[in-house]
Design a protein around this motif. Sequence first.
Motif, PDB file in Angstrom:
ATOM      1  N   GLY A 104      -0.196   2.859 -19.854  1.00 24.43           N
ATOM      2  CA  GLY A 104      -1.288   2.266 -20.593  1.00 24.43           C
ATOM      3  C   GLY A 104      -0.877   1.325 -21.688  1.00 24.43           C
ATOM      4  O   GLY A 104       0.185   1.474 -22.299  1.00 24.43           O
ATOM      5  N   VAL A 105      -1.747   0.329 -21.933  1.00 23.96           N
ATOM      6  CA  VAL A 105      -1.572  -0.632 -23.018  1.00 23.96           C
ATOM      7  C   VAL A 105      -2.909  -0.791 -23.714  1.00 23.96           C
ATOM      8  O   VAL A 105      -3.960  -0.391 -23.203  1.00 23.96           O
ATOM      9  CB  VAL A 105      -1.074  -1.994 -22.490  1.00 23.96           C
ATOM     10  CG1 VAL A 105       0.314  -1.883 -21.907  1.00 23.96           C
ATOM     11  CG2 VAL A 105      -2.045  -2.561 -21.453  1.00 23.96           C
ATOM     12  N   VAL A 106      -2.865  -1.381 -24.913  1.00 26.88           N
ATOM     13  CA  VAL A 106      -4.074  -1.684 -25.672  1.00 26.88           C
ATOM     14  C   VAL A 106      -3.995  -3.139 -26.129  1.00 26.88           C
ATOM     15  O   VAL A 106      -2.901  -3.714 -26.211  1.00 26.88           O
ATOM     16  CB  VAL A 106      -4.233  -0.750 -26.892  1.00 26.88           C
ATOM     17  CG1 VAL A 106      -4.531   0.669 -26.448  1.00 26.88           C
ATOM     18  CG2 VAL A 106      -2.988  -0.788 -27.771  1.00 26.88           C
ATOM     19  N   PRO A 107      -5.130  -3.760 -26.438  1.00 27.22           N
ATOM     20  CA  PRO A 107      -5.100  -5.148 -26.903  1.00 27.22           C
ATOM     21  C   PRO A 107      -4.336  -5.282 -28.206  1.00 27.22           C
ATOM     22  O   PRO A 107      -4.443  -4.434 -29.101  1.00 27.22           O
ATOM     23  CB  PRO A 107      -6.584  -5.488 -27.091  1.00 27.22           C
ATOM     24  CG  PRO A 107      -7.322  -4.492 -26.261  1.00 27.22           C
ATOM     25  CD  PRO A 107      -6.497  -3.252 -26.284  1.00 27.22           C
ATOM     26  N   GLY A 108      -3.554  -6.348 -28.323  1.00 22.81           N
ATOM     27  CA  GLY A 108      -2.802  -6.600 -29.543  1.00 22.81           C
ATOM     28  C   GLY A 108      -3.541  -7.571 -30.439  1.00 22.81           C
ATOM     29  O   GLY A 108      -4.767  -7.714 -30.368  1.00 22.81           O
ATOM     30  N   GLY A 109      -2.800  -8.259 -31.314  1.00 24.44           N
ATOM     31  CA  GLY A 109      -3.409  -9.248 -32.192  1.00 24.44           C
ATOM     32  C   GLY A 109      -4.373  -8.672 -33.205  1.00 24.44           C
ATOM     33  O   GLY A 109      -5.250  -9.384 -33.697  1.00 24.44           O
ATOM     34  N   GLY A 110      -4.242  -7.381 -33.542  1.00 25.19           N
ATOM     35  CA  GLY A 110      -5.152  -6.751 -34.491  1.00 25.19           C
ATOM     36  C   GLY A 110      -6.439  -6.262 -33.879  1.00 25.19           C
ATOM     37  O   GLY A 110      -7.269  -5.647 -34.576  1.00 25.19           O
ATOM     38  N   ALA A 111      -6.647  -6.491 -32.582  1.00 25.67           N
ATOM     39  CA  ALA A 111      -7.898  -6.076 -31.942  1.00 25.67           C
ATOM     40  C   ALA A 111      -8.071  -4.568 -31.968  1.00 25.67           C
ATOM     41  O   ALA A 111      -9.163  -4.048 -32.253  1.00 25.67           O
ATOM     42  CB  ALA A 111      -7.933  -6.589 -30.499  1.00 25.67           C
ATOM     43  N   THR A 112      -6.997  -3.850 -31.679  1.00 27.62           N
ATOM     44  CA  THR A 112      -7.082  -2.388 -31.651  1.00 27.62           C
ATOM     45  C   THR A 112      -7.388  -1.836 -33.032  1.00 27.62           C
ATOM     46  O   THR A 112      -8.212  -0.919 -33.186  1.00 27.62           O
ATOM     47  CB  THR A 112      -5.763  -1.806 -31.113  1.00 27.62           C
ATOM     48  OG1 THR A 112      -5.568  -2.253 -29.767  1.00 27.62           O
ATOM     49  CG2 THR A 112      -5.798  -0.285 -31.143  1.00 27.62           C
ATOM     50  N   GLU A 113      -6.735  -2.379 -34.066  1.00 26.50           N
ATOM     51  CA  GLU A 113      -6.960  -1.880 -35.423  1.00 26.50           C
ATOM     52  C   GLU A 113      -8.394  -2.143 -35.892  1.00 26.50           C
ATOM     53  O   GLU A 113      -9.009  -1.290 -36.538  1.00 26.50           O
ATOM     54  CB  GLU A 113      -5.964  -2.524 -36.387  1.00 26.50           C
ATOM     55  CG  GLU A 113      -4.542  -2.021 -36.266  1.00 26.50           C
ATOM     56  CD  GLU A 113      -3.785  -2.621 -35.106  1.00 26.50           C
ATOM     57  OE1 GLU A 113      -2.667  -2.171 -34.802  1.00 26.50           O
ATOM     58  OE2 GLU A 113      -4.327  -3.571 -34.485  1.00 26.50           O
ATOM     59  N   VAL A 114      -8.940  -3.312 -35.585  1.00 25.15           N
ATOM     60  CA  VAL A 114     -10.314  -3.616 -35.983  1.00 25.15           C
ATOM     61  C   VAL A 114     -11.292  -2.701 -35.244  1.00 25.15           C
ATOM     62  O   VAL A 114     -12.274  -2.214 -35.826  1.00 25.15           O
ATOM     63  CB  VAL A 114     -10.637  -5.098 -35.726  1.00 25.15           C
ATOM     64  CG1 VAL A 114     -12.110  -5.389 -35.986  1.00 25.15           C
ATOM     65  CG2 VAL A 114      -9.780  -5.989 -36.608  1.00 25.15           C
TER      66      VAL A 114
END
Length: 563
Positions: A410-420
Motif C-alpha cells: 500500500g501507498v498513500v498520496p504524497g505532497g501533504g495530501a495525506t496530512e491535510v
Amino acid sequence: MTQSAREWPDTVLADGTERLRERDVRDMNVTAGRVLADTIRTTLGPKGMDKMLVGDRGKVVVTNDGASILDRLEIEHPAAQELLRVAESQRDCIGDGTTTAVVLAGELLAEAADLVEKGLHPTTIDRGYRLALDRARSELAAQTIEIDPADTETLLNVAHTAVTGKWSDDEAAALLELVVEAAQSVERNGVVERRRITRTTIPGGAPTDSELVSGLAIDMGSSSTTLASLDVDLPTRIEDAGVALVDDQLTVEKADAITHVSVETPDQLERLADYEGAVYREQATGIADAGADIVFCQKSIDDEVLAALARAGILAVERTRQDELHKLARATGAEMVMRVDELTPEHVGRAGRIERRTVAGTHLAVVGDCPDSEQRSLLLRGGTEHVIAETKRLIENCLDDVTLAIETDGVVPGGGATEVALAATLRDAADGVAGREQLAVTAVADALEAIPRTLAASAGLDPIDTVLALRNRHDGGDETAGLDVTTGQVADMVDSGVLDPVQVKRHAITGAIEAATVLVGIDDVILATSDDESEHGHDHDHGHEGGHGGVEATGGYPWAVGH
C-alpha cells in the motif's frame, strides 16, 4: 539547542537537591522541540538544495539529506536528543521520513506548550494525543491504495517521490528504473530479499552510467597481482564453475619473534626456496583437486600462489569482504573453510557462469546463474567520491520505499495530501470528544499541517495560502489533492504519481506523538550521580522524592529525566 543542561534555570531545595521547577522543565522541553524543528526547516532549506557541513576537525560533508544532517548536528539538550532518537528509530526501522518525524514531533511539542498555557494538564494532553493517534492510524488504513508488486509504473512513482529534487530528470529516470528492476527481480511472495542486491561503487563516469548486473559482482582490484601481469591467458567466462571459499591467507608460514630461520650457506637457501615452492604448489594443487575454477580468499594471496593457480586455469580473488563471502556461500552452496588444506570437493559450490569484466578500470568477477540464490548487483558510478556516496545513499532510500510499498501492499498520496486529509478527519472527530481532550485532538490536526506548510516554503510558495487551497480542495471532496512542488500547484497526487509508502507515514506519526507525550509529561530534572557515588550511597536513604521512584546512575551522564 546546544545549551548545556547545567545552564538551565534551577531551584535548589533545602536538602541540596538541584531540581528544576515543573513549569521550567516543560517550557524547556517544548522549546527544544521548537528549536530543533526550526533548525531542520532552515538547515535543509529548499528541497534538493545541497548543504555543506563543516565538522570541528575540518571534515566537510555536502548533502541534501535530512538524516545525514541530523546525524551530524551537535545537540546537548536532553529533550532535543530525545527527538533525534525519533529520527533514528524512523531511519533504522523504515529508512525514510526522518525529517517528517522530527518536524512533526517539534510541532506537537509546540502545540502542547500552548495547551499547557491554556490550563490543560499534561495527562489530558496525553489522552487527547493518543486518541488522535488511534483515529489517524484508522484513517491511514482507509486512505491506503493497494498496489501489485508487478506494477512497475506505480513503483517508479514511489521511487521518484523519494528523491524528488535530489536528482536531475535524466539521472532519476535511469537510476530509478534500475532500482525498481532490482527490487522486482528479488521479490518472492510479496517479500523483497534485499540481501540478494549488492551495491558496488565504481569511480568514474556519470550516475547515468550505472547498471544492474545479473549476478554477484566482486571487486578484484584490491589484489596485489593483477591477471594482466601473470602472462597467462585465463578465460573471461567460465560455464558451470566450481567456487571455493577460504577464510585464510594463502602463503608460507612466516617466522615470528619466537621462531626464526637461519640460512648460512647457499645450499640452505636453495632448500628453503624449494620448501616454499613446494608449499605454494601444494596449495594450488589442493584447490585444483577440489574441483574449483575460482577461489575467493578473505585475506592475502602470495604472488607465487596466484601465478600457480593461474597456470592451472583457476581464478583467484584475494581480500574478499566477509559479507561478500557469506553471499557467495548462500548463492553457490559453497562451504567456507578456515584453511586451504581442509578444502575438499564437498566444500566447493557451483555457479552457472563466472565472467571477468572491467568497468572504468575496475576489475570485476561476476558470479551468476547460481542454483541456490540468484543475486543482483547495482554498479553505481560517479565522477567523484562525494557523487558516488550521495548516489548510493539515494539508491538506498529508493530501495527502502519500493520495498515498503511492495511488502505492505500500500501507498498513500504524497505532497501533504495525506496530512491535510488526516487533519480534517481529526477536526471532525474532535467534535465528538467530550472534555478538554478535544483541544489536544485539534492540536494534533494543526501539527499535521506543518508538513504541507514546510513543503510550500521549500517550493518558494506562501505556506498559508497553500494550506488554505489544500483545505478547500479537500472540503470539496478531493482527498488526494496535494502540493506538486515541481509546478507549485495543487494537484491530484495519485494522477501526478506522487506516492509514499503508508508505513512511512504511520511510523512517523506514531513516533512523533509518542515522543511528544513523553516529553510533555516530564515534570522534573535531577542531577544524576556517578557509578561510584551510587554504590557508595546504596545503603542510605534512597532520596526524598519517593513519588519519582528514585534516581538511577547513568554512567556519568549529567542529568536524569523523571516523570
